[in-house]
Design a protein around this motif. Structure first.
Motif, PDB file in Angstrom:
ATOM      1  N   GLU A  76       0.956  -1.213  -0.109  1.00  0.00           N
ATOM      2  CA  GLU A  76      -0.053   0.006  -0.115  1.00  0.00           C
ATOM      3  C   GLU A  76       0.931   1.187  -0.112  1.00  0.00           C
ATOM      4  OE1 GLU A  76      -3.287   2.202   2.971  1.00  0.00           O
ATOM      5  OE2 GLU A  76      -2.705   0.156   3.043  1.00  0.00           O
ATOM      6  N   TYR A  89      -5.066   1.769   5.031  1.00  0.00           N
ATOM      7  CA  TYR A  89      -6.103   0.466   4.839  1.00  0.00           C
ATOM      8  C   TYR A  89      -5.597  -0.585   5.720  1.00  0.00           C
ATOM      9  CZ  TYR A  89      -8.293   3.009   1.199  1.00  0.00           C
ATOM     10  OH  TYR A  89      -8.850   3.831   0.415  1.00  0.00           O
ATOM     11  N   ASN A  90      -4.272  -0.498   5.945  1.00  0.00           N
ATOM     12  CA  ASN A  90      -3.554  -1.731   7.088  1.00  0.00           C
ATOM     13  C   ASN A  90      -3.882  -1.074   8.500  1.00  0.00           C
ATOM     14  OD1 ASN A  90      -2.914  -3.304   4.769  1.00  0.00           O
ATOM     15  ND2 ASN A  90      -0.973  -2.404   4.816  1.00  0.00           N
ATOM     16  N   PRO A 156     -14.050   4.679   2.465  1.00  0.00           N
ATOM     17  CA  PRO A 156     -13.194   3.603   2.153  1.00  0.00           C
ATOM     18  C   PRO A 156     -13.256   2.262   2.118  1.00  0.00           C
ATOM     19  CG  PRO A 156     -12.575   4.525   4.418  1.00  0.00           C
ATOM     20  CD  PRO A 156     -13.798   5.171   3.771  1.00  0.00           C
ATOM     21  N   GLN A 160     -10.383  -1.064   5.754  1.00  0.00           N
ATOM     22  CA  GLN A 160      -9.659   0.033   6.494  1.00  0.00           C
ATOM     23  C   GLN A 160      -9.842  -0.547   7.995  1.00  0.00           C
ATOM     24  OE1 GLN A 160     -12.169   3.662   6.310  1.00  0.00           O
ATOM     25  NE2 GLN A 160     -11.201   4.443   8.317  1.00  0.00           N
ATOM     26  N   SER A 162      -9.115  -3.562   9.059  1.00  0.00           N
ATOM     27  CA  SER A 162      -8.772  -4.882   9.299  1.00  0.00           C
ATOM     28  C   SER A 162      -8.299  -5.488  10.649  1.00  0.00           C
ATOM     29  CB  SER A 162      -7.594  -4.804   8.147  1.00  0.00           C
ATOM     30  OG  SER A 162      -6.649  -3.862   8.460  1.00  0.00           O
ATOM     31  N   TYR A 333      -4.986  -3.967  -1.004  1.00  0.00           N
ATOM     32  CA  TYR A 333      -5.608  -4.408   0.199  1.00  0.00           C
ATOM     33  C   TYR A 333      -5.311  -5.733   0.579  1.00  0.00           C
ATOM     34  CZ  TYR A 333      -8.508  -0.620  -1.729  1.00  0.00           C
ATOM     35  OH  TYR A 333      -8.636   0.487  -2.445  1.00  0.00           O
ATOM     36  N   SER A 336      -4.348  -6.085   4.146  1.00  0.00           N
ATOM     37  CA  SER A 336      -5.557  -6.064   5.174  1.00  0.00           C
ATOM     38  C   SER A 336      -6.270  -7.141   5.131  1.00  0.00           C
ATOM     39  CB  SER A 336      -6.247  -4.732   4.402  1.00  0.00           C
ATOM     40  OG  SER A 336      -5.476  -3.613   4.634  1.00  0.00           O
TER      41      SER A 336
END
Length: 392
Positions: A76, A89-90, A156, A160, A162, A333, A336
């Motif tokens: 990412e 997102y992680n 998102p 997001q 995760s 992603y 994630s």
């Protein structure tokens, strides 16, 4: 802390919104002076490398607390959605205003000339790179912020959040497994506490990409595996020189874990691969126990655990090795997805080991697999229900 700092800035602004800008001539606190502009790590490094020899400027090694001080970076793109969060997102993170709408961090930076201790000046490797273009102001004059945004920013993806699953499944499994823990060992609660700690450290790591965050995340995983080994490892797989003495085996695991913790500081970049290699030994035990049993319920939970782990590992490896491909199709992603899948895999794996362990350690009890919220649902969170064996 960064979110708290931003909240303080917003509250201060709206309390003073009714005053005129020229009426504000307060001394600037140290954390409100303009922060150096941000530069990507590559740009900062290249600028530092071009400094002439003997110019008097020295390259400062980043501390373990600094943003992007870790050698590990995931697919990412960094700081694409927030100037405070490296991998959005992680990380479970989103700065919101009082109406629940996303507020651009750049607006705060523009209005307040930086976020002080919460700014990302540590991104620059060279101390001279990105110096402020003008001297700090002697007086603070904060013009009122523009009206709050009335249009929500694009929502998102679900990934997001995760890491939220760690904080949901941890307390829930502690509650569901309470009867089993009372019969088997209260040390089981340690594994679920470590499970939630992993979620917390993982958020910190992906938010900062700092070396400290990486080490905390990986060391927490190491100790979670160690506690699981100590509790559920069948005695027949103990080293021969220990016999079947569990306290001695626990001491051996403890010593090995302490030594491994110190070794993790030597080459942090290989820690993740070393942790994943432990799964090979766990798979060997699961395979051996799979051949020994004819219990369909146990076999099903073993199969589900292995399949979930295989999907999770595939996501992790793909993010590491096929990053250029995923970037071309604008899909960032996979790591994630790894977070979500591995947080589901652990409850399945723990129930698997509990069922295997019961064959050796709880001969007078029968363990029944149940699923939350209902057994009849196609998808659920597994746990075990302890039943006394009437034939004993």
């Amino acid at each position: 802390m960064a979110g708290l700092g931003c909240l303080m800035v917003f509250v201060t602004s709206y309390l003073d919104q009714g005053r005129e800008a020229h009426d504000l001539a307060l001394p600037c606190p140290a954390w409100m002076v303009p922060a150096p502009r941000l530069l990507p790590r590559a740009a900062a490094t290249s600028t530092a490398q071009t400094q002439p020899v003997g110019s008097g400027r020295h390259i400062r090694m980043p501390s373990i607390f600094a943003y992007q001080s870790s050698e590990v970076d995931w697919c990412e793109s960094n700081f694409q959605h927030s100037e405070l969060v490296a991998e959005f997102y992680n990380t479970c993170s989103c700065l919101k205003n009082r109406r629940g709408l996303n507020v651009p961090i750049s607006e705060v930076e523009k209005r307040f000339g930086g976020l002080g201790p919460f700014s990302l000046e540590s991104l620059a490797v060279h101390p001279e790179v990105g110096a402020p273009e003008k001297a700090p102001r002697k007086g603070c004059r904060f013009p009122p912020l523009p009206p709050l945004l009335t249009t929500p920013s694009p929502r998102p993806p679900l990934f997001q959040f995760s890491n939220v699953t760690f904080f949901i499944f941890g307390p829930l499994m502690m509650f569901l497994m309470y009867p089993y823990a009372q019969k088997r060992s209260r040390c089981i609660y340690i594994t679920w506490i470590l499970f939630m700690v992993i979620g917390l450290f993982s958020m910190y790591f992906h938010m900062t990409l700092s070396l400290l965050g990486q080490l905390l995340d990986e060391i927490a995983i190491l100790w979670l595996l160690a506690s699981s080994y100590s509790i559920w490892m069948p005695r027949c797989y103990f080293p021969t020189f220990l016999g079947e003495n569990r306290p001695r085996f626990t001491c051996l695991v403890l010593i090995t874990t302490v030594v491994s913790t110190f070794l993790s500081f030597l080459r942090p970049v290989i820690n993740a691969y070393a942790l994943n290699s432990i799964a090979v030994h766990i798979l060997y035990i699961v395979f051996q126990e799979y051949k020994k049993t004819n219990n369909k319920e146990l076999r099903h939970i073993m199969e589900m655990s292995v399949v979930l782990w295989a999907f999770a590992l595939t996501s992790w490896i793909s993010d590491r090795l096929l990053c250029s491909f995923w970037q071309r199709i604008n899909f960032f992603y996979l790591h994630s997805i790894w977070h979500v899948l591995i947080s589901i895999t652990f409850p399945y794996g723990m129930v698997t080991m509990a069922l295997v362990d019961a064959r050796y350690e709880m001969p007078g009890h029968t363990l029944k697999v149940r699923y939350w919220p209902r057994d009849t649902w196609p998808v659920g969170l597994p746990y075990v229900e302890v039943r006394d064996d009437k034939n004993c």
